[in-house]
Design an enzyme around this catalytic site. Structure first.
Site, short mmCIF file in Angstrom:
data_model
loop_
_atom_site.label_atom_id
_atom_site.label_comp_id
_atom_site.label_asym_id
_atom_site.label_seq_id
_atom_site.Cartn_x
_atom_site.Cartn_y
_atom_site.Cartn_z
CG ASN A 1 -4.13 -1.52 20.99
OD1 ASN A 1 -2.93 -1.68 20.86
ND2 ASN A 1 -5.02 -2.12 20.25
N GLY B 1 -7.30 -8.81 22.52
CA GLY B 1 -8.05 -9.27 23.69
C GLY B 1 -7.81 -10.74 23.98
CG ASN C 1 -9.69 -0.90 24.35
OD1 ASN C 1 -9.66 -0.97 25.58
ND2 ASN C 1 -8.60 -0.82 23.62
CB SER D 1 -8.75 -9.79 19.05
OG SER D 1 -8.97 -10.55 20.21
CG HIS E 1 -8.91 -8.73 14.52
ND1 HIS E 1 -9.04 -7.39 14.31
CD2 HIS E 1 -7.63 -8.93 14.88
CE1 HIS E 1 -7.87 -6.80 14.53
NE2 HIS E 1 -7.02 -7.71 14.87
CG HIS F 1 -12.35 1.62 19.93
ND1 HIS F 1 -12.03 2.16 18.71
CD2 HIS F 1 -11.79 0.41 19.97
CE1 HIS F 1 -11.28 1.30 18.04
NE2 HIS F 1 -11.12 0.22 18.78
#
Ligand SMILES: *[C@@H]1O[C@H](CO)[C@@H](O)[C@H](O)[C@H]1NC(C)=O
Ligand SMILES: *[C@@H]1O[C@H](CO)[C@@H](O)[C@H](O)[C@H]1NC(C)=O
Ligand SMILES: *[C@@H]1O[C@H](CO)[C@@H](O)[C@H](O)[C@H]1NC(C)=O
Ligand SMILES: *[C@@H]1O[C@H](CO)[C@@H](O)[C@H](O)[C@H]1NC(C)=O
Length: 396
Positions: free
Chosen positions: A206, A318, A183, A316, A370, A353
């Site tokens: 998310n 991701g 994002n 994360s 993170h 984002h």
């Protein structure tokens, strides 16, 4: 008196000189990075890089600041801060080289990817870890949370159990080329939408909005993660009819995609998880979205990434999606993975984002918990080795 004044003057002069030299040092570094002759004009090859940007968890609070014109000097000092961050220095070197040498020469190395997939499968059974199933839990069972104290529990009820799939929705599923879309604000203005639409399977993080940003991120979604706290953040805990309608419509747009709900990572999810369960029970049969509820899987995921010297407090979303994708896809391309507050192509400031309101200030809040720069470095290395393709540039 005169002596004191002249000493004071000398001190002030030295300080000013020091500040000036620091500023010019930083400008030189910046120019070196971004205006190498090869890519100086927009007619040159598009920069093809890595980019990373997974965000997760509750969205950082939206800090408003000066909206429109950002003075050049502001950018300079922002960059100065970023470059002087010691954690960042090794990365900029790699980036500079990457920009100069490897701009669009990326080549997939299937052997290397297959090797990594095999290695991952020694730590994680992705199809199995993907979701709890009806037969893997019993009513009354107490679940714990991956990232919370062991004292917190969630008691599995009939309703929750009834929402679990009979079998893992990805068992024996194989896709050719997949996109994992983070994002990061780097996607803003990227026009990567049409490219992302072409993948066989698109992972998103998310429940990020796509409709309004489709030119940059595409609309197609085959899996999106849904942290239960999203209900609190964006749907007012489903307290009003309007909130419930909005949420229903958002889910309807996902069609038959997988909604991957990590409800057992943080104990703070407990209350919203119950709200979510009630909502899905009430709307049973009215939505096509497929629910997946992973159990306590982070221990297994972390064990693998630890072998790559990655052991942040939290991985994360991701990189978690990449881990799942590695078992489902033959080739993986990443978009929107770039955890820094400046655009590597232009040096301009970026929001955190792509969907942040204009003027939302970049925050390092999530970077810290993170260790996103460390994750990014690893993903970039994987990109140079041909395991994955990271896109950091605009799409043609
Ligand atoms: C550029 O690509 C080569 C292989 O083509 C690789 O060995 C090298 O590490 C890459 N360099 C950077 C900085 O990405
Ligand atoms: C692909 O990866 C394998 C295993 O990591 C390596 O041995 C091989 O040299 C790589 N091939 C190319 C063309 O880079
Ligand atoms: C996850 O996978 C590991 C390794 O295959 C397995 O031991 C573990 O039980 C699984 N856990 C869950 C919650 O699926
Ligand atoms: C992925 O989602 C699109 C719609 O967003 C759908 O048309 C396509 O069939 C899905 N692909 C898979 C493999 O589920």
């Amino acid at each position: 008196m005169v002596r004191i004044a002249s000493v004071l003057g000398l001190v002030m002069f030295s300080v000013a000189l020091l500040i000036l030299s620091l500023i010019s040092y930083v400008s030189i570094k910046k120019d070196f990075l971004f205006t190498t002759p090869k890519y100086a004009n927009s007619g040159g090859p598009r920069m093809y890089m890595f980019h990373a940007g997974f965000r997760h968890g509750p969205i950082p609070s939206q800090v408003r600041y000066h909206q429109d014109v950002i003075q050049p000097i502001d950018i300079r000092s922002q960059l100065a801060l970023k470059y002087l961050d010691p954690a960042f220095t090794p990365l900029t070197n790699a980036l500079t080289e990457g920009l100069q040498e490897n701009a669009s020469k990326w080549k997939y190395n299937r052997t290397a990817f297959t090797e990594q997939r095999k290695e991952i499968s020694r730590y994680i059974n992705v199809a199995h870890n993907f979701t709890l199933t009806r037969s893997s839990v019993r009513v009354g069972q107490l679940m714990h949370y991956d990232y919370s104290s062991h004292k917190y529990v969630f008691s599995i009820g009939e309703n929750f159990k009834s929402l679990l799939p009979e079998a893992s929705p990805i068992a024996n599923k194989h896709y050719n080329v997949c996109a994992v879309v983070g994002n990061s604000g780097i996607l803003t203005g990227s026009r990567c939408g049409p490219e992302i639409e072409k993948f066989d399977f698109v992972f998103r993080c998310n429940f990020a909005p796509t409709e309004v940003f489709r030119r940059d991120v595409g609309r197609r979604t085959n899996l999106t993660t849904f942290n239960p706290s999203i209900l609190e953040k964006y749907y007012n805990n489903l307290l009003t009819i309007q909130d419930r309608n909005n949420f229903f419509l958002s889910l309807k747009k996902l069609d038959g995609a997988i909604l991957w709900i990590p409800a057992f990572f943080f104990h703070t999810s407990a209350t919203v998880t119950r709200t979510l369960v009630d909502f899905f029970v009430e709307h049973r049969g009215q939505l096509k979205v497929q629910l997946a509820w992973p159990g306590n899987i982070m221990h297994y995921i972390n064990r693998y990434w630890k072998t790559k010297q990655l052991s942040p407090k939290r991985l994360s979303t991701g990189i978690l999606m990449y881990t799942l994708a590695s078992a489902m896809c033959e080739e993986i391309h990443l978009y929107g993975f770039w955890p820094f507050g400046w655009d590597p192509n232009t040096g301009k400031e970026l929001p955190y984002h792509y969907y942040d309101r204009k003027g939302t200030k970049f925050t390092t809040k999530w970077q810290e918990s993170h260790q996103l720069p460390a994750e990014f470095k690893l993903l970039y290395k994987m990109h140079t080795e041909g395991l994955i393709k990271l896109t950091l540039s605009h799409c043609a």
